[in-house]
Design a protein around this motif. Structure first.
Motif, mmCIF file in Angstrom:
data_model
loop_
_atom_site.group_PDB
_atom_site.id
_atom_site.type_symbol
_atom_site.label_atom_id
_atom_site.label_comp_id
_atom_site.label_asym_id
_atom_site.label_seq_id
_atom_site.Cartn_x
_atom_site.Cartn_y
_atom_site.Cartn_z
ATOM 1 N N PRO A 126 4.889 -13.153 5.005
ATOM 2 C CA PRO A 126 5.034 -13.628 6.382
ATOM 3 C C PRO A 126 3.709 -14.076 6.979
ATOM 4 C CG PRO A 126 4.945 -11.238 6.353
ATOM 5 C CD PRO A 126 4.974 -11.681 4.911
ATOM 6 N N ASP A 127 3.788 -14.876 8.011
ATOM 7 C CA ASP A 127 2.612 -15.248 8.778
ATOM 8 C C ASP A 127 2.292 -14.094 9.737
ATOM 9 O OD1 ASP A 127 0.532 -16.678 9.850
ATOM 10 O OD2 ASP A 127 1.725 -18.436 10.373
ATOM 11 N N ALA A 128 1.122 -14.113 10.315
ATOM 12 C CA ALA A 128 0.742 -13.066 11.257
ATOM 13 C C ALA A 128 1.685 -13.063 12.460
ATOM 14 C CB ALA A 128 -0.699 -13.287 11.717
ATOM 15 N N GLY A 129 2.241 -11.895 12.766
ATOM 16 C CA GLY A 129 3.131 -11.753 13.907
ATOM 17 C C GLY A 129 4.537 -12.286 13.706
ATOM 18 N N GLU A 130 4.822 -12.780 12.524
ATOM 19 C CA GLU A 130 6.123 -13.402 12.266
ATOM 20 C C GLU A 130 7.208 -12.358 12.028
ATOM 21 O OE1 GLU A 130 7.278 -17.403 9.935
ATOM 22 O OE2 GLU A 130 6.339 -15.883 8.672
ATOM 23 N N ASP A 131 8.400 -12.645 12.515
ATOM 24 C CA ASP A 131 9.568 -11.783 12.284
ATOM 25 C C ASP A 131 10.117 -12.093 10.892
ATOM 26 O OD1 ASP A 131 12.089 -10.580 12.161
ATOM 27 O OD2 ASP A 131 12.520 -10.953 14.279
ATOM 28 N N TYR A 132 9.796 -11.233 9.915
ATOM 29 C CA TYR A 132 10.205 -11.499 8.540
ATOM 30 C C TYR A 132 11.728 -11.546 8.405
ATOM 31 C CZ TYR A 132 11.052 -10.935 3.562
ATOM 32 O OH TYR A 132 11.518 -11.111 2.281
ATOM 33 N N GLY A 133 12.423 -10.640 9.085
ATOM 34 C CA GLY A 133 13.881 -10.617 9.003
ATOM 35 C C GLY A 133 14.507 -11.903 9.499
ATOM 36 N N ALA A 134 13.992 -12.430 10.595
ATOM 37 C CA ALA A 134 14.513 -13.697 11.142
ATOM 38 C C ALA A 134 14.214 -14.852 10.198
ATOM 39 C CB ALA A 134 13.909 -13.963 12.518
ATOM 40 N N LEU A 135 13.047 -14.820 9.573
ATOM 41 C CA LEU A 135 12.696 -15.874 8.620
ATOM 42 C C LEU A 135 13.616 -15.818 7.403
ATOM 43 C CD1 LEU A 135 10.615 -18.137 7.985
ATOM 44 C CD2 LEU A 135 9.279 -16.388 6.772
ATOM 45 N N ALA A 136 13.851 -14.610 6.898
ATOM 46 C CA ALA A 136 14.733 -14.438 5.735
ATOM 47 C C ALA A 136 16.158 -14.881 6.043
ATOM 48 C CB ALA A 136 14.716 -12.980 5.281
ATOM 49 N N ALA A 137 16.580 -14.710 7.290
ATOM 50 C CA ALA A 137 17.951 -15.045 7.686
ATOM 51 C C ALA A 137 18.227 -16.545 7.629
ATOM 52 C CB ALA A 137 18.232 -14.513 9.084
ATOM 53 N N LYS A 138 17.179 -17.356 7.466
ATOM 54 C CA LYS A 138 17.375 -18.804 7.339
ATOM 55 C C LYS A 138 17.863 -19.192 5.944
ATOM 56 C CE LYS A 138 13.862 -19.897 10.833
ATOM 57 N NZ LYS A 138 12.580 -20.584 11.123
ATOM 58 N N PHE A 139 17.883 -18.211 5.049
ATOM 59 C CA PHE A 139 18.352 -18.420 3.680
ATOM 60 C C PHE A 139 19.552 -17.517 3.421
ATOM 61 C CE2 PHE A 139 13.958 -19.587 3.927
ATOM 62 C CZ PHE A 139 13.811 -20.683 3.088
ATOM 63 N N PRO A 140 20.432 -17.885 2.466
ATOM 64 C CA PRO A 140 21.562 -17.018 2.154
ATOM 65 C C PRO A 140 21.097 -15.607 1.793
ATOM 66 C CG PRO A 140 21.839 -19.149 1.112
ATOM 67 C CD PRO A 140 20.455 -19.141 1.692
ATOM 68 N N ALA A 141 21.804 -14.614 2.305
ATOM 69 C CA ALA A 141 21.413 -13.220 2.084
ATOM 70 C C ALA A 141 21.510 -12.853 0.606
ATOM 71 C CB ALA A 141 22.292 -12.303 2.913
ATOM 72 N N GLN A 188 12.786 3.292 8.144
ATOM 73 C CA GLN A 188 13.498 2.134 8.680
ATOM 74 C C GLN A 188 12.610 1.305 9.611
ATOM 75 O OE1 GLN A 188 17.440 3.141 10.254
ATOM 76 N NE2 GLN A 188 17.597 4.835 8.792
ATOM 77 N N ALA A 189 11.522 1.908 10.109
ATOM 78 C CA ALA A 189 10.603 1.170 10.981
ATOM 79 C C ALA A 189 9.944 0.012 10.251
ATOM 80 C CB ALA A 189 9.536 2.129 11.528
ATOM 81 N N ILE A 190 9.837 0.124 8.932
ATOM 82 C CA ILE A 190 9.205 -0.935 8.142
ATOM 83 C C ILE A 190 9.989 -2.248 8.240
ATOM 84 C CG2 ILE A 190 8.818 -1.674 5.740
ATOM 85 C CD1 ILE A 190 7.800 1.145 5.172
ATOM 86 N N PHE A 191 11.301 -2.155 8.388
ATOM 87 C CA PHE A 191 12.132 -3.358 8.382
ATOM 88 C C PHE A 191 11.880 -4.258 9.587
ATOM 89 C CE2 PHE A 191 14.365 -0.287 5.717
ATOM 90 C CZ PHE A 191 14.600 -1.050 4.583
ATOM 91 N N SER A 192 11.344 -3.708 10.658
ATOM 92 C CA SER A 192 11.048 -4.533 11.837
ATOM 93 C C SER A 192 9.545 -4.711 12.041
ATOM 94 C CB SER A 192 11.658 -3.898 13.093
ATOM 95 O OG SER A 192 11.157 -2.585 13.294
#
Length: 259
Positions: A126-141, A188-192
């Protein structure tokens, strides 16, 4: 006269375009010119440092000094600090390598002056400060995400079914079950969590895409590798290509070390 002016204008525009392109390319991290003798390996979620057990002897045989970080998996900050402690023990240029979630850790800690290059193995970038989960959601799970089991005390791990078939899908069952037995429980805190640094913007970077990955979408891996201008290889393996294809992964790390 008019034709000559038009011709000159076209030539000038062409030169400007070429110069701009050259400057853009030079702004991105280039191939690593530094020879490193140290390698620090960072594991991901649902794993521990033993996930590097197939790669380590190959790197040692190549003459590299290798250390594998044991991430506590309590928070991104704790894992980055664990990596920094190991980096502090290195005596010179060091290649920092990550698998999976470990990519966030090395993106955070990889600005350390001792780090000469970064290697991402089917890893988050991820980029600095980027929401990795939101970025991943742009691709099929990827299928493995459906097998995530969360505990009431705030930790998570993969179910045995998801681990064997999605996380370690190209390993023999006995090996996969052994790795399942040492699976780390992650907060679970790691996921966000979000990184505050993107070390791949300032360090030469390398990426190994796992084409059969069922934990991170392979096209998502390709996107991250392209965005970081990484020297990239593709390995026909599962998310655990570092175990099923250790020779290819070790060769990429050796290249990053300047061998």
């Amino acid at each position: 006269m008019q034709a000559r002016l038009i011709s000159a204008a076209i030539a000038s525009a062409t030169f400007l375009f070429a110069s701009t392109g050259a400057m853009a390319q030079s702004a991105a991290p280039t191939a690593n010119p530094v020879v490193a003798k140290n390698v620090v390996l960072v594991h991901g979620l649902y794993a521990d440092a033993s996930s590097w057990s197939e790669v380590i002897p190959l790197l040692q045989k190549a003459g590299l000094h290798v250390t594998a970080v044991q991430n506590p998996l309590r928070s991104l900050a704790d894992d980055a600090e664990a990596t920094r402690r190991v980096l502090a023990l290195q005596d010179g240029p060091t290649v920092l390598v990550a698998h999976s979630y470990g990519g966030m850790v090395i993106s955070e800690a990889g600005t350390d002056p001792k780090v000469s290059a970064l290697v991402y193995v089917a890893a988050r970038g991820p980029d600095a400060g980027e929401d990795y989960g939101a970025l991943a959601a742009k691709f099929p799970a990827a299928p493995a995400s459906a097998g995530l089991i969360k505990t009431p005390d705030g930790y998570a791990q993969l179910s045995e079914q998801a681990f064997l078939h999605d996380f370690a899908g190209d390993l023999d069952t006995a090996k996969a079950r052994t790795l399942y037995a040492v699976q780390g429980q992650a907060s679970q805190a790691i996921f966000s969590a979000r990184t505050t640094q993107a070390a791949w913007k300032v360090k030469p970077s390398y990426y190994a895409v796992s084409t059969e990955d069922r934990t991170i979408n392979p096209d998502f891996e390709r996107f991250m590798a392209q965005r970081m201008h990484a020297q990239t290889i593709e390995v026909k393996g599962s998310h655990l290509a570092l175990i099923s294809h250790p020779q290819e992964i070790a060769a990429l790390i050796e290249k990053a070390a300047g061998l």
